[in-house]
Design an enzyme around this catalytic site. Structure first.
Site, mmCIF file in Angstrom:
data_model
loop_
_atom_site.group_PDB
_atom_site.id
_atom_site.type_symbol
_atom_site.label_atom_id
_atom_site.label_comp_id
_atom_site.label_asym_id
_atom_site.label_seq_id
_atom_site.Cartn_x
_atom_site.Cartn_y
_atom_site.Cartn_z
ATOM 1 C CG HIS A 1 -1.629 1.228 1.531
ATOM 2 N ND1 HIS A 1 -1.271 2.125 2.509
ATOM 3 C CD2 HIS A 1 -2.728 1.737 0.935
ATOM 4 C CE1 HIS A 1 -2.131 3.132 2.500
ATOM 5 N NE2 HIS A 1 -3.019 2.921 1.558
ATOM 6 C CG HIS B 1 -0.121 9.942 0.459
ATOM 7 N ND1 HIS B 1 -0.285 9.930 1.805
ATOM 8 C CD2 HIS B 1 -1.211 9.318 -0.053
ATOM 9 C CE1 HIS B 1 -1.419 9.322 2.108
ATOM 10 N NE2 HIS B 1 -1.992 8.945 0.991
#
Length: 448
Positions: free
Chosen positions: A18, A64
């Site tokens: 992830h 991110h």
């Protein structure tokens, strides 16, 4: 590798990362290809990349989104993936993309992926699959999984409270143009989506196979009412479970939440060291460490009355594992004399636990052997198992400390399905999962 590798990909647990590009926490750590390389060297088979336009809007950053993380270029990530994709395992590598791009940048991604991966890139010749190919048929190939671009169009910024802090998997970008990049769409082998309506409707959708993503909390909530539907969905489709948005430190959750319902992609922060990651590393020691573990038959097949496996039902004991802990050695070589106690030899004890379906969870521990670098315990424990196929044996050595937290002295997690009866020298690993040179336990395993 000793499992049958010719079944559809949906019949396997797959070693899944992830936010694979993050070096540390979810808010301010650097993005880099280094954690991607490390994951591939460990046998991880699903790498996740978040794609955003760079500041000039003419290239693609892996970052991110809407956090303080520093970006890394997509090209660099793709090149490193190509170089390390098959160093640990020959079985297919899946790249899951969380895409926040305009159609012209999507076209650029397609061109980049095609140029970097060349023949390694697999994509179906038909529009969509009715069954996933097998790991065996895709050896040495790279697959892309993401939402088809048309699903983004005219979607709105609606985040659930769970995801607002990290905007997980939410690519709900406002788009006015109705263009999508056909060359990009063509490269998507595993079509992905998140539940748009009622979860039970998503789980029952028939026809084309696909991947559905749920946060750990959403899965727990859905499993309360629709457990059987989830298991049935995972017979042919892929379910991906990811950490909830509040795990800002890159911690992980208990992977059995997903595995017991047949979820193939239980996605983990590979830099989030701790017990949960040890379970993940333990599960994927199975099947030669190739990153694909065949799911037990009861998670693939229906019963005579169309019933499916229910992890909540307590089943009869199938077999009992007897574990004897004899002795340990190697700490005097791998640690310095003052690592545990400054002025005396260490006081070691061993925790022996089963992690699996709720009915099988048991914790045991040996007595403490005081002041000894070569402890001898000679203690035996019984573990009755109702679902041995999903059970992991967790072993951890601690050093008793009267005044503060007990010191760590090594750990390992072993799939019960792979244990062989008899005397075994069991190597231990550090907190990150790297093997110690010398620390080992002498143990005996028996089944009855």
């Amino acid at each position: 590798v000793h499992h049958d590798m010719n079944a559809p990909m949906s019949h396997y647990f797959i070693y899944t990362g992830h936010n694979s590009y993050l070096t540390g926490n979810q808010l301010s750590s650097d993005c880099s290809d280094v954690p991607i390389i490390k994951a591939l060297q460990r046998g991880v088979r699903v790498i996740e990349l978040d794609l955003w336009p760079n500041s000039d809007k003419d290239d693609i950053d892996v970052v991110h989104g809407r956090t303080l993380t520093t970006p890394v270029s997509l090209l660099q990530c793709l090149k490193s993936i190509k170089e390390y994709a098959f160093v640990k395992s020959q079985y297919p590598l899946v790249i899951t993309l969380e895409d926040h791009l305009t159609p012209d940048l999507q076209a650029k991604v397609a061109k980049m992926a095609t140029q970097v991966f060349g023949e390694l890139l697999y994509y179906p010749q038909t529009d969509s699959l009715v069954e996933f190919p097998s790991p065996e048929s895709l050896k040495g190939r790279i697959l892309i999984s993401t939402k088809p671009p048309k699903e983004f169009l005219e979607s709105s910024e609606k985040e659930s409270a769970d995801e607002v802090s990290s905007l997980r998997e939410n690519a709900n970008e406002q788009r006015t143009d109705n263009e999508s990049a056909p060359e990009y769409t063509r490269l998507i082998t595993i079509h992905a989506g998140k539940p748009k309506g009622e979860i039970q409707d998503e789980l029952k959708a028939a026809g084309k196979v696909r991947r559905l993503s749920l946060s750990e909390q959403a899965l727990e909530k859905a499993s309360e009412s629709y457990g059987a539907d989830i298991v049935r969905f995972t017979h042919n489709n892929i379910l991906r479970v990811y950490p909830k948005g509040t795990r800002l430190t890159s911690s992980n959750y208990k992977p059995h939440i997903g595995w017991t319902y047949g979820a193939q992609m239980v996605a983990f922060n590979m830099q989030g060291h701790g017990k949960s990651l040890w379970y993940m590393q333990g599960m994927f020691r199975s099947n030669g460490g190739c990153g694909y573990v065949k799911k037990p038959d009861f998670l693939i097949q229906k019963g005579p009355h169309d019933e499916v496996f229910d992890p909540k039902i307590a089943l009869p004991v199938k077999k009992t594992l007897k574990v004897k802990v004899y002795l340990g050695k190697g700490w005097s070589l791998d640690f310095s004399p003052s690592d545990f106690d400054s002025y005396s030899p260490p006081d070691f004890y061993v925790k022996v636990c089963i992690v699996g379906v709720p009915a099988d969870m048991i914790k045991k521990k040996t007595s403490v052997i005081s002041n000894n670098w070569f402890p001898v315990w000679n203690e035996e424990f019984d573990f009755p198992l109702t679902v041995p196929e999903l059970a992991l044996l967790r072993i951890e050595v601690r050093e008793e400390d009267k005044h503060q937290k007990d010191d760590f002295g090594g750990q390992t997690c072993l799939p019960v399905s792979e244990l062989k009866s008899g005397f075994r020298s069991v190597p231990l690993y550090d907190e990150k999962g790297d093997k110690y040179k010398s620390v080992k336990l002498l143990m005996r395993f028996q089944f009855r």
